[in-house]
Design a protein around this motif. Structure first.
Motif, PDB file in Angstrom:
ATOM      1  N   VAL A   1       0.863  -1.175   0.000  1.00 26.03           N
ATOM      2  CA  VAL A   1       0.000   0.000   0.000  1.00 26.03           C
ATOM      3  C   VAL A   1       0.899   1.224   0.000  1.00 26.03           C
ATOM      4  O   VAL A   1       1.874   1.290   0.756  1.00 26.03           O
ATOM      5  N   MET A   2       0.568   2.189  -0.848  1.00 27.15           N
ATOM      6  CA  MET A   2       1.338   3.429  -0.907  1.00 27.15           C
ATOM      7  C   MET A   2       0.388   4.604  -0.688  1.00 27.15           C
ATOM      8  O   MET A   2      -0.671   4.670  -1.311  1.00 27.15           O
ATOM      9  N   VAL A   3       0.760   5.507   0.208  1.00 22.75           N
ATOM     10  CA  VAL A   3       0.042   6.765   0.376  1.00 22.75           C
ATOM     11  C   VAL A   3       0.974   7.882  -0.068  1.00 22.75           C
ATOM     12  O   VAL A   3       2.164   7.862   0.218  1.00 22.75           O
ATOM     13  N   PHE A   4       0.402   8.821  -0.787  1.00 22.28           N
ATOM     14  CA  PHE A   4       1.228   9.906  -1.299  1.00 22.28           C
ATOM     15  C   PHE A   4       0.367  11.145  -1.479  1.00 22.28           C
ATOM     16  O   PHE A   4      -0.859  11.070  -1.517  1.00 22.28           O
ATOM     17  N   GLY A   5       1.016  12.285  -1.564  1.00 19.04           N
ATOM     18  CA  GLY A   5       0.289  13.523  -1.769  1.00 19.04           C
ATOM     19  C   GLY A   5       0.909  14.661  -0.983  1.00 19.04           C
ATOM     20  O   GLY A   5       2.087  14.625  -0.636  1.00 19.04           O
ATOM     21  N   GLU A   6       0.068  15.652  -0.742  1.00 17.94           N
ATOM     22  CA  GLU A   6       0.507  16.851  -0.031  1.00 17.94           C
ATOM     23  C   GLU A   6      -0.353  17.056   1.200  1.00 17.94           C
ATOM     24  O   GLU A   6      -1.579  17.105   1.103  1.00 17.94           O
ATOM     25  N   ILE A   7       0.301  17.170   2.356  1.00 15.05           N
ATOM     26  CA  ILE A   7      -0.401  17.387   3.615  1.00 15.05           C
ATOM     27  C   ILE A   7       0.317  18.489   4.378  1.00 15.05           C
ATOM     28  O   ILE A   7       1.530  18.422   4.579  1.00 15.05           O
ATOM     29  N   THR A   8      -0.437  19.489   4.770  1.00 14.19           N
ATOM     30  CA  THR A   8       0.089  20.543   5.615  1.00 14.19           C
ATOM     31  C   THR A   8      -0.706  20.512   6.916  1.00 14.19           C
ATOM     32  O   THR A   8      -1.921  20.728   6.901  1.00 14.19           O
ATOM     33  N   THR A   9      -0.024  20.201   8.012  1.00 24.21           N
ATOM     34  CA  THR A   9      -0.711  20.050   9.284  1.00 24.21           C
ATOM     35  C   THR A   9       0.254  20.267  10.441  1.00 24.21           C
ATOM     36  O   THR A   9       1.460  20.072  10.302  1.00 24.21           O
TER      37      THR A   9
END
Length: 145
Positions: free
Chosen positions: A33-41
């Motif tokens: 499983v791969m999670v990817f993207g942009e997260i600003t937190t």
């Protein structure tokens, strides 16, 4: 699987930071499983653990099922949201001016054919999916996963 994993990542971020900006995608194949993207937190999230917990909740707990939450490869490739997108979407904007970013998916339309204002086909599919999940989790249909 992918929608539930992405939802789990979003929930984990929002639980600690209601102002988190999350654009998370998930891809999966046998054993990975791969999670990817942009997260600003401001949240501190163990993304690998969130992914494994989501896979476990879905019921993938053995290699014979194609995925085992305990042993699968989890790839995390998450970066902070680009300043250009942040500027165009939320930085310096009032609540009424905040946009949706550089992506979005719309489904359905409002209708008066159901009390929920959703199209009947969508409502029935959602209820069927929910009931199948219940039947899997409570053991009514042990072959479901």
């Amino acid at each position: 699987i992918c929608d539930q994993v992405s939802d789990a990542v979003l929930d984990a971020c929002l639980k600690q930071d209601p102002d988190a900006k999350v654009a998370c995608e998930t891809a999966t194949k046998t054993g990975m499983v791969m999670v990817f993207g942009e997260i600003t937190t401001k949240a501190t999230v163990n993304y690998e653990q969130v992914v494994r917990d989501a896979i476990k909740d879905i019921g993938y707990d053995a290699k014979e099922k194609g995925l085992d939450y305990k042993t699968c490869d989890v790839v995390v490739s998450i970066e902070e949201q680009s300043p250009e997108i942040a500027q165009g979407v939320h930085v310096g904007k009032s609540v009424e001016e905040i946009g949706a970013g550089d992506q979005g998916i719309m489904f359905g339309y409002a209708t008066d054919e159901t009390d929920e204002a959703m199209p009947m086909t969508h409502l029935l599919a959602s209820k069927l999916g929910y009931r199948l999940t219940e039947a899997r989790k409570d053991g009514t249909c042990p072959w479901l996963r």
